[in-house]
Design a protein around this motif. Structure first.
Motif, short mmCIF file in Angstrom:
data_model
loop_
_atom_site.label_atom_id
_atom_site.label_comp_id
_atom_site.label_asym_id
_atom_site.label_seq_id
_atom_site.Cartn_x
_atom_site.Cartn_y
_atom_site.Cartn_z
N PRO A 44 0.80 -1.23 0.00
CA PRO A 44 0.00 0.00 0.00
C PRO A 44 0.83 1.29 0.00
CG PRO A 44 -0.22 -1.16 2.09
CD PRO A 44 0.53 -2.06 1.17
N ALA A 45 2.07 1.22 0.43
CA ALA A 45 2.92 2.41 0.41
C ALA A 45 3.66 2.55 -0.93
CB ALA A 45 3.93 2.37 1.56
N GLY A 46 3.46 1.57 -1.80
CA GLY A 46 4.12 1.58 -3.10
C GLY A 46 3.46 2.53 -4.08
N PRO A 47 3.84 2.43 -5.33
CA PRO A 47 3.32 3.35 -6.34
C PRO A 47 1.83 3.18 -6.59
CG PRO A 47 4.60 1.62 -7.38
CD PRO A 47 4.75 1.45 -5.89
N VAL A 48 1.23 4.27 -7.03
CA VAL A 48 -0.18 4.29 -7.39
C VAL A 48 -0.27 4.68 -8.86
CG1 VAL A 48 -2.39 5.45 -7.01
CG2 VAL A 48 -0.93 4.89 -5.06
N LEU A 49 -1.01 3.91 -9.62
CA LEU A 49 -1.27 4.24 -11.02
C LEU A 49 -2.59 4.99 -11.10
CD1 LEU A 49 -0.35 0.81 -12.64
CD2 LEU A 49 1.10 2.84 -12.40
N ALA A 50 -2.70 5.91 -12.02
CA ALA A 50 -3.93 6.70 -12.17
C ALA A 50 -4.42 6.60 -13.61
CB ALA A 50 -3.67 8.15 -11.80
N PHE A 51 -5.71 6.28 -13.76
CA PHE A 51 -6.31 6.12 -15.08
C PHE A 51 -7.55 6.99 -15.21
CE2 PHE A 51 -4.30 2.13 -13.85
CZ PHE A 51 -3.50 1.87 -14.94
N PRO A 52 -7.78 7.55 -16.38
CA PRO A 52 -9.07 8.22 -16.60
C PRO A 52 -10.19 7.20 -16.39
CG PRO A 52 -7.55 8.72 -18.39
CD PRO A 52 -6.92 7.63 -17.56
N ALA A 53 -11.27 7.62 -15.74
CA ALA A 53 -12.36 6.70 -15.41
C ALA A 53 -12.89 5.97 -16.64
CB ALA A 53 -13.49 7.45 -14.70
N ARG A 54 -13.00 6.66 -17.74
CA ARG A 54 -13.52 6.04 -18.96
C ARG A 54 -12.61 4.91 -19.44
NH1 ARG A 54 -15.66 9.91 -23.51
NH2 ARG A 54 -17.67 8.91 -23.45
N ALA A 55 -11.30 5.12 -19.39
CA ALA A 55 -10.34 4.09 -19.81
C ALA A 55 -10.35 2.90 -18.85
CB ALA A 55 -8.94 4.68 -19.90
N PHE A 56 -10.45 3.17 -17.56
CA PHE A 56 -10.50 2.10 -16.57
C PHE A 56 -11.75 1.25 -16.74
CE2 PHE A 56 -11.13 0.31 -12.28
CZ PHE A 56 -9.92 -0.31 -12.11
N THR A 57 -12.87 1.90 -16.98
CA THR A 57 -14.13 1.19 -17.21
C THR A 57 -14.03 0.29 -18.44
OG1 THR A 57 -15.41 2.95 -16.17
CG2 THR A 57 -16.61 1.48 -17.65
N THR A 61 -14.29 -3.82 -18.39
CA THR A 61 -15.28 -4.45 -19.26
C THR A 61 -14.62 -5.49 -20.16
OG1 THR A 61 -16.68 -2.49 -19.23
CG2 THR A 61 -17.01 -4.01 -21.07
N ASP A 62 -13.46 -5.15 -20.73
CA ASP A 62 -12.75 -6.09 -21.59
C ASP A 62 -12.27 -7.31 -20.82
OD1 ASP A 62 -13.13 -4.62 -23.87
OD2 ASP A 62 -11.13 -3.75 -23.90
N GLY A 67 -12.05 -10.40 -23.36
CA GLY A 67 -11.48 -9.76 -24.53
C GLY A 67 -9.97 -9.57 -24.50
N LEU A 68 -9.38 -9.70 -23.31
CA LEU A 68 -7.93 -9.54 -23.18
C LEU A 68 -7.22 -10.87 -22.99
CD1 LEU A 68 -7.85 -6.37 -20.90
CD2 LEU A 68 -7.55 -6.49 -23.37
N GLY A 69 -7.98 -11.94 -23.07
CA GLY A 69 -7.37 -13.26 -22.91
C GLY A 69 -7.00 -13.57 -21.47
#
Length: 70
Positions: A44-57, A61-62, A67-69
């Motif tokens: 939890p003290a490690g790095p955090v990645l940030a994604f636009p909500a639309r891309a994360f959704t 979904t994939d 869809g991503l295997g």
């Protein structure tokens, strides 16, 4: 990204399957900022990645549809 201490983290419902790959995200941040912070719950003290909500959704979904295997 360094998240504010006020983020409320939620563990993925899939975290305890297939060897315990653990992912946490902050839905409250996603709602208020439109950005989804994601981190490894084992570090939890490690790095955090940030994604636009639309891309994360689209990613979630994939994955759910196979869809991503994954």
């Amino acid at each position: 990204m360094t998240p504010p201490a006020s983020y409320s983290w939620v563990k993925s419902s899939y975290s305890n399957q297939d060897g315990g790959n653990c992912l946490e995200w902050s839905p409250s941040s996603a709602v208020t900022t439109g950005i989804v912070p994601v981190r490894d719950s084992k570090h939890p003290a490690g790095p955090v990645l940030a994604f636009p909500a639309r891309a994360f959704t689209a990613f979630v979904t994939d994955v759910k549809s196979g869809g991503l295997g994954v």
